[in-house]
Design a protein around this motif. Structure first.
Motif, PDB file in Angstrom:
ATOM      1  N   GLY A   1     -41.501  42.441 -94.307  1.00  0.00           N
ATOM      2  CA  GLY A   1     -42.340  41.420 -93.651  1.00  0.00           C
ATOM      3  C   GLY A   1     -43.309  40.789 -94.643  1.00  0.00           C
TER       4      GLY A   1
ATOM      5  N   ASP B   1     -37.044  53.236 -80.589  1.00  0.00           N
ATOM      6  CA  ASP B   1     -38.071  53.619 -79.602  1.00  0.00           C
ATOM      7  C   ASP B   1     -37.628  53.345 -78.157  1.00  0.00           C
ATOM      8  OD1 ASP B   1     -39.500  54.347 -81.766  1.00  0.00           O
ATOM      9  OD2 ASP B   1     -41.159  52.944 -81.501  1.00  0.00           O
TER      10      ASP B   1
ATOM     11  N   TYR C   1     -37.279  50.512 -76.387  1.00  0.00           N
ATOM     12  CA  TYR C   1     -37.854  49.460 -75.545  1.00  0.00           C
ATOM     13  C   TYR C   1     -37.373  48.048 -75.932  1.00  0.00           C
ATOM     14  CZ  TYR C   1     -41.080  49.047 -79.501  1.00  0.00           C
ATOM     15  OH  TYR C   1     -41.597  48.910 -80.760  1.00  0.00           O
TER      16      TYR C   1
ATOM     17  N   ALA D   1     -49.589  45.831 -80.585  1.00  0.00           N
ATOM     18  CA  ALA D   1     -48.848  46.476 -79.498  1.00  0.00           C
ATOM     19  C   ALA D   1     -49.012  48.001 -79.535  1.00  0.00           C
ATOM     20  CB  ALA D   1     -47.375  46.091 -79.555  1.00  0.00           C
TER      21      ALA D   1
ATOM     22  N   HIS E   1     -39.977  47.830 -92.585  1.00  0.00           N
ATOM     23  CA  HIS E   1     -40.243  46.608 -91.834  1.00  0.00           C
ATOM     24  C   HIS E   1     -41.465  45.869 -92.388  1.00  0.00           C
ATOM     25  CE1 HIS E   1     -40.358  43.886 -88.462  1.00  0.00           C
ATOM     26  NE2 HIS E   1     -41.572  44.261 -88.125  1.00  0.00           N
ATOM     27  N   VAL E   2     -42.533  46.616 -92.632  1.00  0.00           N
ATOM     28  CA  VAL E   2     -43.753  45.973 -93.143  1.00  0.00           C
ATOM     29  C   VAL E   2     -43.535  45.514 -94.593  1.00  0.00           C
ATOM     30  CG1 VAL E   2     -46.223  46.265 -93.617  1.00  0.00           C
ATOM     31  CG2 VAL E   2     -45.247  47.205 -91.520  1.00  0.00           C
TER      32      VAL E   2
ATOM     33  N   GLY F   1     -37.097  45.349 -87.758  1.00  0.00           N
ATOM     34  CA  GLY F   1     -37.928  45.191 -86.545  1.00  0.00           C
ATOM     35  C   GLY F   1     -37.115  45.502 -85.290  1.00  0.00           C
TER      36      GLY F   1
ATOM     37  N   MET G   1     -47.628  41.885 -83.645  1.00  0.00           N
ATOM     38  CA  MET G   1     -47.062  43.003 -84.398  1.00  0.00           C
ATOM     39  C   MET G   1     -48.067  44.139 -84.530  1.00  0.00           C
ATOM     40  SD  MET G   1     -43.964  42.441 -85.250  1.00  0.00           S
ATOM     41  CE  MET G   1     -43.040  41.028 -84.670  1.00  0.00           C
ATOM     42  N   VAL G   2     -49.304  43.797 -84.853  1.00  0.00           N
ATOM     43  CA  VAL G   2     -50.262  44.867 -85.162  1.00  0.00           C
ATOM     44  C   VAL G   2     -51.012  45.367 -83.925  1.00  0.00           C
ATOM     45  CG1 VAL G   2     -50.581  44.116 -87.554  1.00  0.00           C
ATOM     46  CG2 VAL G   2     -52.151  43.273 -85.797  1.00  0.00           C
TER      47      VAL G   2
ATOM     48  N   ARG H   1     -40.487  51.501 -89.828  1.00  0.00           N
ATOM     49  CA  ARG H   1     -41.781  50.815 -89.830  1.00  0.00           C
ATOM     50  C   ARG H   1     -42.213  50.456 -91.234  1.00  0.00           C
ATOM     51  NH1 ARG H   1     -45.036  51.061 -85.295  1.00  0.00           N
ATOM     52  NH2 ARG H   1     -43.691  52.026 -83.782  1.00  0.00           N
TER      53      ARG H   1
ATOM     54  N   ALA I   1     -40.995  35.839 -84.099  1.00  0.00           N
ATOM     55  CA  ALA I   1     -40.426  36.147 -85.411  1.00  0.00           C
ATOM     56  C   ALA I   1     -38.925  35.855 -85.451  1.00  0.00           C
ATOM     57  CB  ALA I   1     -40.713  37.595 -85.779  1.00  0.00           C
ATOM     58  N   ILE I   2     -38.252  36.016 -84.314  1.00  0.00           N
ATOM     59  CA  ILE I   2     -36.811  35.694 -84.274  1.00  0.00           C
ATOM     60  C   ILE I   2     -36.621  34.181 -84.456  1.00  0.00           C
ATOM     61  CG2 ILE I   2     -34.783  35.590 -82.744  1.00  0.00           C
ATOM     62  CD1 ILE I   2     -35.785  38.369 -81.607  1.00  0.00           C
TER      63      ILE I   2
ATOM     64  N   LEU J   1     -47.184  50.670 -80.205  1.00  0.00           N
ATOM     65  CA  LEU J   1     -46.268  51.458 -79.387  1.00  0.00           C
ATOM     66  C   LEU J   1     -45.872  52.772 -80.071  1.00  0.00           C
ATOM     67  CD1 LEU J   1     -44.274  48.375 -78.221  1.00  0.00           C
ATOM     68  CD2 LEU J   1     -45.643  49.810 -76.742  1.00  0.00           C
TER      69      LEU J   1
ATOM     70  N   SER K   1     -37.422  48.792 -82.429  1.00  0.00           N
ATOM     71  CA  SER K   1     -37.434  48.645 -80.965  1.00  0.00           C
ATOM     72  C   SER K   1     -36.268  49.395 -80.318  1.00  0.00           C
ATOM     73  CB  SER K   1     -37.416  47.164 -80.576  1.00  0.00           C
ATOM     74  OG  SER K   1     -36.144  46.600 -80.811  1.00  0.00           O
TER      75      SER K   1
ATOM     76  N   ILE L   1     -43.253  36.886 -95.432  1.00  0.00           N
ATOM     77  CA  ILE L   1     -44.389  36.046 -95.065  1.00  0.00           C
ATOM     78  C   ILE L   1     -45.246  35.727 -96.290  1.00  0.00           C
ATOM     79  CG2 ILE L   1     -46.376  35.806 -93.509  1.00  0.00           C
ATOM     80  CD1 ILE L   1     -43.555  35.783 -92.145  1.00  0.00           C
TER      81      ILE L   1
ATOM     82  N   ILE M   1     -48.250  37.840 -86.054  1.00  0.00           N
ATOM     83  CA  ILE M   1     -48.823  39.016 -86.724  1.00  0.00           C
ATOM     84  C   ILE M   1     -49.787  39.746 -85.781  1.00  0.00           C
ATOM     85  CG2 ILE M   1     -50.347  39.769 -88.619  1.00  0.00           C
ATOM     86  CD1 ILE M   1     -48.915  37.732 -90.390  1.00  0.00           C
TER      87      ILE M   1
HETATM   88  C1  HEM Z   1     -38.205  39.073 -87.380  1.00  0.00           C
HETATM   89  C2  HEM Z   1     -38.309  39.743 -86.281  1.00  0.00           C
HETATM   90  C3  HEM Z   1     -39.261  40.884 -86.050  1.00  0.00           C
HETATM   91  C4  HEM Z   1     -39.038  41.836 -85.129  1.00  0.00           C
HETATM   92  C5  HEM Z   1     -37.814  41.937 -84.223  1.00  0.00           C
HETATM   93  C6  HEM Z   1     -40.156  42.764 -85.174  1.00  0.00           C
HETATM   94  C7  HEM Z   1     -40.304  43.890 -84.394  1.00  0.00           C
HETATM   95  C8  HEM Z   1     -41.315  44.808 -84.514  1.00  0.00           C
HETATM   96  C9  HEM Z   1     -41.453  45.986 -83.702  1.00  0.00           C
HETATM   97  C10 HEM Z   1     -40.522  46.368 -82.575  1.00  0.00           C
HETATM   98  C11 HEM Z   1     -42.562  46.656 -84.106  1.00  0.00           C
HETATM   99  C12 HEM Z   1     -43.115  47.955 -83.548  1.00  0.00           C
HETATM  100  C13 HEM Z   1     -44.309  47.679 -82.676  1.00  0.00           C
HETATM  101  C14 HEM Z   1     -44.996  48.932 -82.263  1.00  0.00           C
HETATM  102  O1  HEM Z   1     -44.323  49.960 -82.126  1.00  0.00           O
HETATM  103  O2  HEM Z   1     -46.222  48.889 -82.063  1.00  0.00           O
HETATM  104  C15 HEM Z   1     -43.134  45.907 -85.179  1.00  0.00           C
HETATM  105  C16 HEM Z   1     -44.267  46.277 -85.873  1.00  0.00           C
HETATM  106  C17 HEM Z   1     -44.815  45.588 -86.904  1.00  0.00           C
HETATM  107  N1  HEM Z   1     -44.329  44.416 -87.445  1.00  0.00           N
HETATM  108 FE1  HEM Z   1     -42.700  43.398 -86.798  1.00  0.00          FE
HETATM  109  N2  HEM Z   1     -41.043  42.349 -86.145  1.00  0.00           N
HETATM  110  C18 HEM Z   1     -40.540  41.210 -86.704  1.00  0.00           C
HETATM  111  C19 HEM Z   1     -41.144  40.480 -87.718  1.00  0.00           C
HETATM  112  C20 HEM Z   1     -42.296  40.847 -88.392  1.00  0.00           C
HETATM  113  C21 HEM Z   1     -42.903  40.076 -89.442  1.00  0.00           C
HETATM  114  C22 HEM Z   1     -42.404  38.743 -89.968  1.00  0.00           C
HETATM  115  C23 HEM Z   1     -43.994  40.744 -89.863  1.00  0.00           C
HETATM  116  C24 HEM Z   1     -44.895  40.258 -90.939  1.00  0.00           C
HETATM  117  C25 HEM Z   1     -45.598  40.960 -91.733  1.00  0.00           C
HETATM  118  C26 HEM Z   1     -44.083  41.962 -89.097  1.00  0.00           C
HETATM  119  C27 HEM Z   1     -45.052  42.932 -89.235  1.00  0.00           C
HETATM  120  C28 HEM Z   1     -45.177  44.052 -88.471  1.00  0.00           C
HETATM  121  C29 HEM Z   1     -46.249  45.031 -88.584  1.00  0.00           C
HETATM  122  C30 HEM Z   1     -47.394  45.006 -89.577  1.00  0.00           C
HETATM  123  C31 HEM Z   1     -46.015  45.993 -87.612  1.00  0.00           C
HETATM  124  C32 HEM Z   1     -46.867  47.193 -87.280  1.00  0.00           C
HETATM  125  C33 HEM Z   1     -46.276  48.458 -87.803  1.00  0.00           C
HETATM  126  C34 HEM Z   1     -47.075  49.636 -87.291  1.00  0.00           C
HETATM  127  O3  HEM Z   1     -48.235  49.492 -86.931  1.00  0.00           O
HETATM  128  O4  HEM Z   1     -46.513  50.709 -87.277  1.00  0.00           O
HETATM  129  N3  HEM Z   1     -43.036  41.984 -88.209  1.00  0.00           N
HETATM  130  N4  HEM Z   1     -42.355  44.785 -85.424  1.00  0.00           N
END
Ligand code: HEM
Length: 190
Positions: A46, A105, A107, A187, A42-43, A98, A184-185, A39, A130-131, A189, A102, A50, A181
């Protein structure tokens, strides 16, 4: 002090050390497991991706027309190649981390096929957006920019065709980033 802040790598290492201190200090209530690390990364990636998408759309592209011809080379020859380096690798690492979250976890499949509960499907919508964006970066924007910036050989006609293609894909990504976005923020999960 000036020496420290003048050294990009040193500042990055200091940020990493501070992150590790925070992780250790809060490990009892916020376990530092694979999910937490993915996570966090990923952020980070990200934001890198972005952030540069917004730099391109909010700053560079609108400003290019007003830059005097003899100064444009500073952007196309020096700034833009660096931007596109971090832009495309940021996109790939955001995608991989990202997908990693998934899978960890459990899912990922349900999210991408919209066969989970409401929140799983919500992250699925964000993942697909995002894909598509990452696809645009690697298969439309970057190949077009390589021609525009002269990184690969291209005729004047090919360059002229590449410019609107790159803009179309970049503006599509800007558009998709806004709902993406939210997904992303929201769900949550865990
Ligand atoms: C490119 C494909 C991407 C995939 C496959 C993906 C997948 C995911 C997944 C599976 C989660 C977890 C959601 C959850 O458990 O609630 C997540 C969280 C998040 N993603 Fe992405 N994401 C992608 C792109 C992005 C992009 C471009 C950003 C831009 C900033 C981003 C920002 C975030 C943020 C801020 C979270 C929340 C983290 C948290 O609250 O713990 N993601 N993403």
């Amino acid at each position: 002090m000036a020496k420290f802040f003048g050294n990009l790598h040193l500042v990055l290492i200091a940020g990493l050390v501070l992150a590790i201190i925070v992780m250790v200090a809060f490990a009892a209530s916020a376990p530092v497991d694979a999910n937490a690390l993915f996570r966090w990364l990923h952020v980070f990636f990200g934001i890198l991706w972005i952030g540069l998408l917004y730099y391109l759309n909010f700053v560079q592209v609108p400003t290019m027309p007003s830059i005097p011809a003899e100064q444009k080379g500073a952007i196309t020859g020096h700034i833009a190649p660096k931007v596109f380096f971090f832009f495309r690798w940021g996109a790939l690492l955001t995608l991989l981390t990202g997908l990693g979250i998934s899978i960890i976890d459990g899912y990922g499949h349900a999210a991408l096929t919209f066969t989970g509960d409401g929140n799983v499907n919500l992250i699925g919508v964000g993942m697909w957006m995002a894909i598509i964006m990452a696809f645009n970066v690697w298969f439309i924007i970057w190949p077009a920019q390589k021609k525009i910036l002269g990184i690969v050989e291209a005729t004047a006609e090919e360059k002229a065709k590449a410019a609107p293609r790159a803009l179309f894909a970049s503006r599509t990504n800007l558009l998709l980033s806004i709902p993406m976005i939210y997904c992303m923020v929201s769900a949550n999960l865990g």
